[in-house]
Scaffold this active site. Structure first.
Site, PDB file in Angstrom:
ATOM      1  N   LYS A 163       0.865  -1.179   0.000  1.00  0.00           N
ATOM      2  CA  LYS A 163       0.000   0.000   0.000  1.00  0.00           C
ATOM      3  C   LYS A 163       0.899   1.225   0.000  1.00  0.00           C
ATOM      4  O   LYS A 163       1.819   1.306   0.826  1.00  0.00           O
ATOM      5  CB  LYS A 163      -0.847   0.076   1.278  1.00  0.00           C
ATOM      6  CG  LYS A 163      -1.773  -1.080   1.509  1.00  0.00           C
ATOM      7  CD  LYS A 163      -2.606  -0.842   2.761  1.00  0.00           C
ATOM      8  CE  LYS A 163      -1.843  -0.878   4.074  1.00  0.00           C
ATOM      9  NZ  LYS A 163      -1.254  -2.160   4.461  1.00  0.00           N
ATOM     10  N   GLU A 164       0.652   2.166  -0.891  1.00  0.00           N
ATOM     11  CA  GLU A 164       1.393   3.426  -0.809  1.00  0.00           C
ATOM     12  C   GLU A 164       1.118   4.040   0.558  1.00  0.00           C
ATOM     13  O   GLU A 164       0.021   3.936   1.086  1.00  0.00           O
ATOM     14  CB  GLU A 164       0.944   4.377  -1.920  1.00  0.00           C
ATOM     15  CG  GLU A 164       1.471   3.952  -3.263  1.00  0.00           C
ATOM     16  CD  GLU A 164       0.967   4.811  -4.398  1.00  0.00           C
ATOM     17  OE1 GLU A 164       0.640   5.983  -4.177  1.00  0.00           O
ATOM     18  OE2 GLU A 164       0.896   4.287  -5.525  1.00  0.00           O
ATOM     19  N   LYS A 216      -4.484 -10.794  -7.925  1.00  0.00           N
ATOM     20  CA  LYS A 216      -4.302  -9.350  -7.731  1.00  0.00           C
ATOM     21  C   LYS A 216      -5.602  -8.604  -8.033  1.00  0.00           C
ATOM     22  O   LYS A 216      -6.036  -7.740  -7.267  1.00  0.00           O
ATOM     23  CB  LYS A 216      -3.158  -8.863  -8.626  1.00  0.00           C
ATOM     24  CG  LYS A 216      -2.908  -7.391  -8.575  1.00  0.00           C
ATOM     25  CD  LYS A 216      -2.432  -6.924  -7.217  1.00  0.00           C
ATOM     26  CE  LYS A 216      -2.411  -5.406  -7.144  1.00  0.00           C
ATOM     27  NZ  LYS A 216      -2.069  -4.897  -5.843  1.00  0.00           N
ATOM     28  N   GLY A 265     -16.583   7.735   2.977  1.00  0.00           N
ATOM     29  CA  GLY A 265     -15.835   8.943   2.604  1.00  0.00           C
ATOM     30  C   GLY A 265     -16.092   9.336   1.161  1.00  0.00           C
ATOM     31  O   GLY A 265     -17.213   9.167   0.649  1.00  0.00           O
ATOM     32  N   CYS A 272      -4.445   2.272  -8.429  1.00  0.00           N
ATOM     33  CA  CYS A 272      -4.764   0.844  -8.475  1.00  0.00           C
ATOM     34  C   CYS A 272      -6.258   0.533  -8.508  1.00  0.00           C
ATOM     35  O   CYS A 272      -6.746  -0.049  -9.472  1.00  0.00           O
ATOM     36  CB  CYS A 272      -4.106   0.134  -7.296  1.00  0.00           C
ATOM     37  SG  CYS A 272      -2.314   0.137  -7.436  1.00  0.00           S
TER      38      CYS A 272
END
Ligand code: NAD
Length: 456
Positions: A163-164, A216, A265, A272
């Site tokens: 995860k960034e 993925k 949110g 991604c």
């Protein structure tokens, strides 16, 4: 082992640095000479916590080098990781040109080295439509021509789940490692490489390449689905006057559901989830398999931003149709990156909302703790990017919180109230409690909870 990373973006650079840090000799190859030069000087072109320290450490230890030359990069490699971008268009068509160029360059170097070279594994690490790893193999074979039968190489697929914002941590302690191979020796080599990262007992799953590629997409589509699901529930809560925060508590206490990735949110962004849900839809169209869940997830994600913008317009009494305008209004934005602890603004909700606001004539001022530079490059002069969070709120008729950076969680409320023209907050990440905001003297609108309005 001697490893090559093709592409020094979020995935290639983090993978290269972390694999160098476990003792491998890593060469990072990129087509962008400016990036390579910057990396040689120990300056990371991307923001990721802990990355530069590891970069310096491994450059000093002579385990990490950077080049633009495919021959230098590939000639001694045991494994070559393709980590280039796979962007997609609005319909979900993946742009395969970077993968193809990377595969062709590998094929050309393998051909020039001839039959005496050591066996290489060419690993597709980018997120790619199912079938791509085998297409890469076919492309390399085509490049090798009649020499192909004498040149020892295998392909593998190895999706990346980092995860960034927590990329180093995720790479070093993965929940699982997934590897797709056709030949057992390539699987053994991948296992050996990743064993230092799974000493905590987490699994390495070795499977066929098609399943590995699909893991993925299935993972990202599921995570995107959770986000769109909770947003749909939040919108229902809002309509009925229920509070999604309380609903979340009650719902997530069920262990079958859990509480991860169920935060309402502005919806998901980044490089991604939007791309990978669109790719699932496109793969379905290609194979004649309906994908109504992915379509709904994607549609709801787009709607979520539109709904939030409508809230802002409604607050100002402006209609989105029939020439409505926000001229004369100043809107401040806190957070531009698609999520905290990264400088990545690709498909970020803030970008959509800022563009819409400017499109309706508002003056936009924005601040992000690390993404300002990327925003300046992307957005142009119509957007004032501020170096201080309070500057972005100064003179604003409303402040829109788009990213849940820690520094936005407990601001100086009195200062904020004194610098804003109107004390109004659109809280796109539900950072603040509505009743508390009212008692602090702010009008506050969030997601799936009641709007509170102060008397003027
Ligand atoms: P990125 O755009 O940040 O980096 C790609 C890099 O590849 C760039 O530096 C570019 O200059 C370089 N490049 C392009 N063509 C090249 C070539 N022929 N030879 C050498 N270098 C070349 O991309 P990213 O975010 O690191 O993503 C890479 C892949 O990993 C994508 O498929 C993405 O979907 C997947 N992925 C990304 C993340 C993430 O969080 N960013 C997580 C998991 C998987």
């Amino acid at each position: 082992m001697r490893l090559t990373m093709v592409g020094t973006g979020y995935v290639g650079l983090v993978t290269g640095v972390c694999l160098a840090n476990t003792g491998n000799d890593v060469t990072c190859l990129d087509v962008d000479p400016a990036k390579v030069e910057s990396l040689r000087n120990g300056v990371s072109p991307i923001y990721e916590s802990g990355l530069e320290e590891l970069l310096h450490h491994n450059i000093r230890a002579h385990r990490l080098t950077f080049t633009t030359d495919p021959v230098m990069a590939h000639q001694d490699a045991d494994m070559i990781f393709i980590c280039v971008g796979t962007p997609s268009d609005e319909r979900g068509h993946t742009d395969m040109s970077y993968i193809e160029a990377a595969a062709d360059a590998v094929g050309d170097v393998l051909k020039s080295l001839g039959p005496k070279q050591k066996p290489k594994v060419v690993v597709v690490k980018s997120t790619v439509p199912v079938g791509t790893t085998l297409a890469v193999k076919a492309r390399i074979i085509a490049r090798l021509g009649p020499a192909a039968k004498d040149i020892p190489f295998a392909v593998a697929n190895n999706p990346e789940f980092l995860k960034e914002g927590a990329a180093i941590e995720d790479f070093n302690k993965p929940d699982r490692v997934v590897v797709g191979v056709e030949e057992a020796w390539a699987g053994e080599r991948m296992r050996e490489l990743y064993e230092p990262f799974v000493r905590n007992g987490h699994p390495i799953y070795v499977m066929d390449v098609l399943s590995s590629e699909m893991v993925k997409y299935a993972s990202n589509a599921m995570l995107a689905c959770k986000i769109s699901f909770i947003n749909e529930m939040a919108n229902l809560c809002e309509a009925y006057g229920a509070d999604i925060g309380r609903v979340r508590e009650g719902m997530c206490a069920d262990r079958r559901i859990g509480n991860q990735f169920l935060y309402p949110g502005l919806g998901y962004g980044g490089s991604c989830f939007p791309k990978d849900t669109r790719a699932c839809i496109m793969m379905g169209e290609k194979m004649g398999v309906p994908t109504p869940v992915n379509k709904a997830v994607h549609e709801l994600n787009t709607l979520q931003r539109d709904r939030f913008f409508t809230k802002i317009m409604t607050h100002f009494g402006v209609k989105e149709t029939g020439g409505g305008s926000l001229a004369g209004k100043t809107i401040g934005f806190w957070g531009i990156a698609f999520k905290p602890r990264t400088d990545d603004i690709r498909e970020a909700p803030a970008i959509t909302l800022m563009r819409k606001a400017v499109g309706f004539g508002a003056t936009v001022k924005a601040f992000d703790p690390v993404a300002n530079e990327n925003a300046r490059k992307e957005m142009g002069p119509a957007f004032a990017i501020c170096d201080d969070m309070y500057d972005a709120a100064t003179g604003a008729d409303a402040l829109v919180v788009c990213t849940d950076w820690d520094e936005f969680k407990s601001p100086d409320w009195e200062r904020l109230k004194s610098i804003m023209r109107e004390p109004t907050i659109f809280d796109g990440r539900n950072l603040y409690k509505p009743e508390q905001m009212k008692s602090r003297g702010f009008t506050h609108a969030s997601v799936g909870r009641r709007k509170v309005t102060i008397e003027r």
